[in-house]
Enzyme design. Structure first.
Site, PDB file in Angstrom:
ATOM      1  N   ASP A   1     -14.090  -7.132  -5.503  1.00  0.00           N
ATOM      2  CA  ASP A   1     -13.735  -8.448  -4.964  1.00  0.00           C
ATOM      3  C   ASP A   1     -14.826  -8.900  -3.988  1.00  0.00           C
ATOM      4  OD1 ASP A   1     -13.356  -6.928  -2.691  1.00  0.00           O
ATOM      5  OD2 ASP A   1     -11.370  -7.716  -2.249  1.00  0.00           O
TER       6      ASP A   1
ATOM      7  N   TYR B   1     -10.568  -7.873 -12.193  1.00  0.00           N
ATOM      8  CA  TYR B   1     -10.289  -7.324 -10.864  1.00  0.00           C
ATOM      9  C   TYR B   1      -8.822  -6.878 -10.751  1.00  0.00           C
ATOM     10  CZ  TYR B   1      -8.607  -7.089  -6.212  1.00  0.00           C
ATOM     11  OH  TYR B   1      -7.944  -6.644  -5.111  1.00  0.00           O
TER      12      TYR B   1
ATOM     13  N   CYS C   1     -27.640   2.021   5.631  1.00  0.00           N
ATOM     14  CA  CYS C   1     -27.543   0.618   5.225  1.00  0.00           C
ATOM     15  C   CYS C   1     -28.938  -0.010   5.111  1.00  0.00           C
ATOM     16  CB  CYS C   1     -26.690  -0.153   6.233  1.00  0.00           C
ATOM     17  SG  CYS C   1     -26.535  -1.881   5.779  1.00  0.00           S
TER      18      CYS C   1
ATOM     19  N   GLN D   1      -5.711 -15.845  -3.694  1.00  0.00           N
ATOM     20  CA  GLN D   1      -6.270 -17.022  -3.008  1.00  0.00           C
ATOM     21  C   GLN D   1      -5.651 -17.194  -1.628  1.00  0.00           C
ATOM     22  OE1 GLN D   1      -8.435 -18.852  -4.805  1.00  0.00           O
ATOM     23  NE2 GLN D   1      -7.956 -18.300  -6.907  1.00  0.00           N
TER      24      GLN D   1
ATOM     25  N   GLU E   1      -1.099  -8.417  -5.604  1.00  0.00           N
ATOM     26  CA  GLU E   1      -2.470  -8.794  -5.956  1.00  0.00           C
ATOM     27  C   GLU E   1      -2.559 -10.269  -6.351  1.00  0.00           C
ATOM     28  OE1 GLU E   1      -5.322  -7.375  -5.601  1.00  0.00           O
ATOM     29  OE2 GLU E   1      -4.442  -5.578  -4.735  1.00  0.00           O
TER      30      GLU E   1
ATOM     31  N   ARG F   1       0.828  -1.207   0.000  1.00  0.00           N
ATOM     32  CA  ARG F   1       0.000   0.000   0.000  1.00  0.00           C
ATOM     33  C   ARG F   1       0.860   1.255   0.000  1.00  0.00           C
ATOM     34  NH1 ARG F   1      -4.689  -2.021   4.094  1.00  0.00           N
ATOM     35  NH2 ARG F   1      -5.924  -3.009   2.470  1.00  0.00           N
TER      36      ARG F   1
ATOM     37  N   GLY G   1       0.185 -22.568  -2.887  1.00  0.00           N
ATOM     38  CA  GLY G   1      -0.869 -23.225  -3.663  1.00  0.00           C
ATOM     39  C   GLY G   1      -1.218 -22.459  -4.933  1.00  0.00           C
TER      40      GLY G   1
END
Ligand code: SF4
Length: 371
Positions: A141, A123, A211, A45, A40, A28, A84
């Site tokens: 996302d 994305y 909301c 995952q 990213e 960031r 992975g």
């Protein structure tokens, strides 16, 4: 209130919340598109706490696109080991080559060009161009789906083309176009820390009065998903063959998640197999054809490993064999395998199940022994 004014108010509130509450993460504090890309892809995952060390090690070894493109794929996979979804590492490596060859090593700046790189979807392309150059592409996302579905009580399923389009348009409508990168970060962080899946902290939420899900008591019903992913079960049987100082590895071929990673000779089944069923299996016979005097020991049984569409149960057999085993070429169903000295095995990139087995095996931990 006018739509524009309303959007501005939401965006400002999100960004204010973010500046006060955000986690301080290394990717960031940069606008370098290469580092944003690496972070990213790692986070696609992987949880932030797990991905952080991988990110730091990866960018230390491959600090720019040139060093990544010049590396051997085996080394890149080694740095990915344990994360992975290894196609991510293979795609990073391949795309680094494309950036060096076609863009002279300068990261492409247009959304459409970024989208054409291997392993980059909408994305990730949006994240790169908005974080690096403030271009107004929304990053939608899972966190953003959740926050927006609740804020506006949107019941459209998030896993359909129609749903994705609706949520992307909604995010774009709210976006502060002058501060797109910051806005995107803020909305994702809000979903990750505040508007969380179970038990969101509604009573401390800056959007409680707006909301719609909260006022309709629908918070726990949103977001809606249409398809439940079908999870298939597979049973993997590995043979850790020990022949003096040597063992055998096979490099996985084909398009699967572990493509180009190494593993012991193995066979795979849709149902669990006992040892006599294993012996009758053609793949077993192919591996151990003509072998005599082998000693099998089941050292790890049905170790569960969950992938996105598959639940794997892996068993590992230690197999002690005589010297004649190495005098011929043997093939299992995934291709021929190589003989290596057991103590060089760390040089080979292996998948998580192999890693778990080897860690335990070398640390001398006890496994359940059934034979
Ligand atoms: S009130 Fe609750 S559900 Fe609504 S946005 Fe805030 S945290 Fe999410």
């Amino acid at each position: 209130m006018e739509e524009e004014e309303y959007s501005k108010q939401i965006a400002n509130r999100l960004i204010d919340w973010y500046l006060l509450n955000k986690r301080d993460l290394p990717w960031r504090n940069t606008t370098d598109p290469y580092k944003i890309w690496i972070s990213e892809i790692i986070l696609q995952q992987t949880r932030v706490d797990q991905g952080l060390n991988y990110y730091l090690r990866f960018v230390e070894r491959f600090p720019d696109v040139f060093s990544l493109a010049a590396a051997e794929e085996n080394e890149v996979l080694k740095y990915w080991q344990g994360l992975g979804y290894y196609s991510r590492a293979r795609n990073l490596h391949a795309s680094a080559g494309i950036i060096v060859d076609e863009y002279s090593g300068k990261f492409p700046g247009e959304y459409s060009e970024v989208l054409r790189l291997k392993g980059i979807g909408e994305y990730t392309a949006s994240a790169i161009v908005s974080f690096a150059w403030n271009k107004p592409y929304p990053t939608v996302d899972g966190n953003v789906f959740r926050f927006l579905s609740r804020l506006f009580a949107i019941k459209e399923p998030i896993d359909t083309g129609k749903g994705k389009k609706l949520f992307t348009e909604t995010a774009h409508m709210l976006m502060d176009k002058q501060r797109s990168g910051l806005f995107n970060q803020a909305m994702m962080e809000f979903g990750a820390l505040q508007c969380v899946p179970a038990a969101p902290v509604c009573f401390e939420c800056p959007f409680i009065s707006q909301c719609m899900a909260y006022s309709a008591k629908m918070v726990n019903l949103l977001p809606v998903k249409q398809n439940k992913t079908k999870v298939e079960e597979r049973y993997l049987y590995y043979f850790h063959i020990i022949q003096g100082k040597n063992t055998y590895l096979s490099k996985r071929q084909g398009k699967g998640v572990w493509h180009n990673l190494y593993e012991f000779p193995m066979l795979e089944s849709g149902v669990p197999l006992g040892f006599s069923e294993l012996q009758a299996n053609p793949a077993f016979q192919s591996i151990f054809r003509d072998m005599k005097g082998m000693k099998f020991r089941l050292v790890l049984e049905n170790k569960k490993h969950v992938l996105s569409h598959r639940k794997l149960f892996a068993s590992f057999y230690e197999v002690i064999v005589g010297n004649e085993f190495g005098t011929r070429t043997v093939s299992d169903s995934s291709g021929s395998f190589i003989r290596i000295e057991e103590d060089t095995i760390d040089a080979y990139p292996v998948h998580r199940l192999m890693e778990i087995y080897l860690e335990n095996y070398h640390n001398g931990k006890d496994f359940e022994i059934r034979m």
